[in-house]
Write a protein that holds these residues in place. Sequence first.
Motif, PDB file in Angstrom:
ATOM      1  N   UNK A  77       0.826  -1.215   0.000  1.00  9.13           N
ATOM      2  CA  UNK A  77       0.000   0.000   0.000  1.00  9.13           C
ATOM      3  C   UNK A  77       0.853   1.255   0.000  1.00  9.13           C
ATOM      4  N   UNK A  78       1.911   1.248   0.824  1.00  7.40           N
ATOM      5  CA  UNK A  78       2.794   2.402   0.948  1.00  7.40           C
ATOM      6  C   UNK A  78       4.235   1.933   0.796  1.00  7.40           C
ATOM      7  N   UNK A  79       4.961   2.582  -0.118  1.00  2.34           N
ATOM      8  CA  UNK A  79       6.378   2.296  -0.342  1.00  2.34           C
ATOM      9  C   UNK A  79       7.104   3.624  -0.163  1.00  2.34           C
ATOM     10  N   UNK A  80       7.776   3.796   0.986  1.00  2.00           N
ATOM     11  CA  UNK A  80       8.325   5.109   1.313  1.00  2.00           C
ATOM     12  C   UNK A  80       7.143   6.044   1.541  1.00  2.00           C
ATOM     13  N   UNK A  81       7.057   7.104   0.733  1.00  4.43           N
ATOM     14  CA  UNK A  81       5.896   8.009   0.782  1.00  4.43           C
ATOM     15  C   UNK A  81       4.960   7.798  -0.395  1.00  4.43           C
ATOM     16  N   UNK A  82       5.263   6.822  -1.232  1.00  3.51           N
ATOM     17  CA  UNK A  82       4.468   6.553  -2.435  1.00  3.51           C
ATOM     18  C   UNK A  82       3.296   5.638  -2.086  1.00  3.51           C
ATOM     19  N   UNK A  83       2.108   6.020  -2.533  1.00  2.00           N
ATOM     20  CA  UNK A  83       0.883   5.265  -2.266  1.00  2.00           C
ATOM     21  C   UNK A  83       0.486   4.437  -3.492  1.00  2.00           C
ATOM     22  N   UNK A  84      -0.144   3.303  -3.231  1.00  2.26           N
ATOM     23  CA  UNK A  84      -0.708   2.503  -4.314  1.00  2.26           C
ATOM     24  C   UNK A  84      -2.178   2.225  -4.021  1.00  2.26           C
ATOM     25  N   UNK A  85      -2.945   2.196  -5.098  1.00  2.93           N
ATOM     26  CA  UNK A  85      -4.362   1.925  -4.988  1.00  2.93           C
ATOM     27  C   UNK A  85      -4.678   0.472  -5.273  1.00  2.93           C
ATOM     28  N   UNK A  86      -5.969   0.190  -5.243  1.00  7.93           N
ATOM     29  CA  UNK A  86      -6.463  -1.163  -5.508  1.00  7.93           C
ATOM     30  C   UNK A  86      -6.789  -1.301  -6.985  1.00  7.93           C
ATOM     31  N   UNK A  87      -6.203  -2.306  -7.632  1.00  8.17           N
ATOM     32  CA  UNK A  87      -6.467  -2.542  -9.052  1.00  8.17           C
ATOM     33  C   UNK A  87      -7.781  -3.313  -9.215  1.00  8.17           C
ATOM     34  N   UNK A  88      -8.167  -3.563 -10.459  1.00 14.75           N
ATOM     35  CA  UNK A  88      -9.436  -4.248 -10.708  1.00 14.75           C
ATOM     36  C   UNK A  88      -9.377  -5.755 -10.451  1.00 14.75           C
ATOM     37  N   UNK A  89      -8.209  -6.271 -10.079  1.00 15.37           N
ATOM     38  CA  UNK A  89      -8.101  -7.645  -9.587  1.00 15.37           C
ATOM     39  C   UNK A  89      -8.473  -7.690  -8.097  1.00 15.37           C
ATOM     40  N   UNK A  90      -8.680  -6.482  -7.494  1.00 15.78           N
ATOM     41  CA  UNK A  90      -8.997  -6.394  -6.082  1.00 15.78           C
ATOM     42  C   UNK A  90      -7.773  -6.438  -5.190  1.00 15.78           C
ATOM     43  N   UNK A  91      -6.594  -6.174  -5.773  1.00 16.67           N
ATOM     44  CA  UNK A  91      -5.334  -6.236  -5.029  1.00 16.67           C
ATOM     45  C   UNK A  91      -4.621  -4.896  -5.064  1.00 16.67           C
ATOM     46  N   UNK A  92      -3.715  -4.715  -4.120  1.00 14.43           N
ATOM     47  CA  UNK A  92      -2.885  -3.514  -4.058  1.00 14.43           C
ATOM     48  C   UNK A  92      -1.679  -3.697  -4.965  1.00 14.43           C
ATOM     49  N   UNK A  93      -1.307  -2.634  -5.667  1.00 14.19           N
ATOM     50  CA  UNK A  93      -0.108  -2.666  -6.503  1.00 14.19           C
ATOM     51  C   UNK A  93      -0.386  -3.180  -7.903  1.00 14.19           C
ATOM     52  N   UNK A  94       0.692  -3.578  -8.553  1.00 11.78           N
ATOM     53  CA  UNK A  94       0.665  -3.985  -9.957  1.00 11.78           C
ATOM     54  C   UNK A  94       0.001  -5.345 -10.142  1.00 11.78           C
ATOM     55  N   UNK A  95      -0.848  -5.416 -11.152  1.00 10.68           N
ATOM     56  CA  UNK A  95      -1.416  -6.674 -11.621  1.00 10.68           C
ATOM     57  C   UNK A  95      -1.210  -6.715 -13.118  1.00 10.68           C
ATOM     58  N   UNK A  96      -0.407  -7.622 -13.588  1.00  4.04           N
ATOM     59  CA  UNK A  96       0.008  -7.639 -14.996  1.00  4.04           C
ATOM     60  C   UNK A  96      -1.077  -8.040 -15.971  1.00  4.04           C
ATOM     61  N   UNK A  97      -0.771  -7.838 -17.263  1.00  5.51           N
ATOM     62  CA  UNK A  97      -1.705  -8.233 -18.313  1.00  5.51           C
ATOM     63  C   UNK A  97      -2.116  -9.701 -18.170  1.00  5.51           C
TER      64      UNK A  97
END
Length: 150
Positions: A77-97
């Motif tokens: 969810x948080x990497x340093x001060x960088x925030x990540x949202x929830x993708x359409x897979x229902x997970x935080x961060x990157x979800x690949x093709x």
Amino acid sequence: MKVYSYSFKEGDLIPTQYTCDGLDISPHISWSKVENAKSYAIIMDDPDAPIGTFTHWIVYDIPSNVLELKENFPKKSVVGNIMQGQNDFGKIGYGGPCPPRGKPHRYFFKVFALDVESLGLPAGLSREEVERFINKHTISSGFTYGLYKR
């Protein structure tokens, strides 16, 4: 704003390691500095998904001195001060093709230069929640894209 990746060339196939068929790690993504930008945000999506545009990655509150995210950015969810949202897979961060078999899909990596240091939002939000604020604060944007077919 120029956006590019060392992981694939614009318009080329995205290597399997960055997809659900491989390691499902994020590719390198980089962008040119925008004068007066106080932060950056990234949204990766697939407009060719059968259910409509599918969001694969949401990153925001990227400091203005950061002009790239290296390959395999942590899925936290948080990497340093960088925030990540929830993708359409229902997970935080990157979800690949991960398209259905058939035609190749396009995957857009959109980078937004913003006029605020922070959107003032918590991590883990949906695209709609984050995009509402990105749209109010964008001073420049750019994108690159790759293709993937199963």
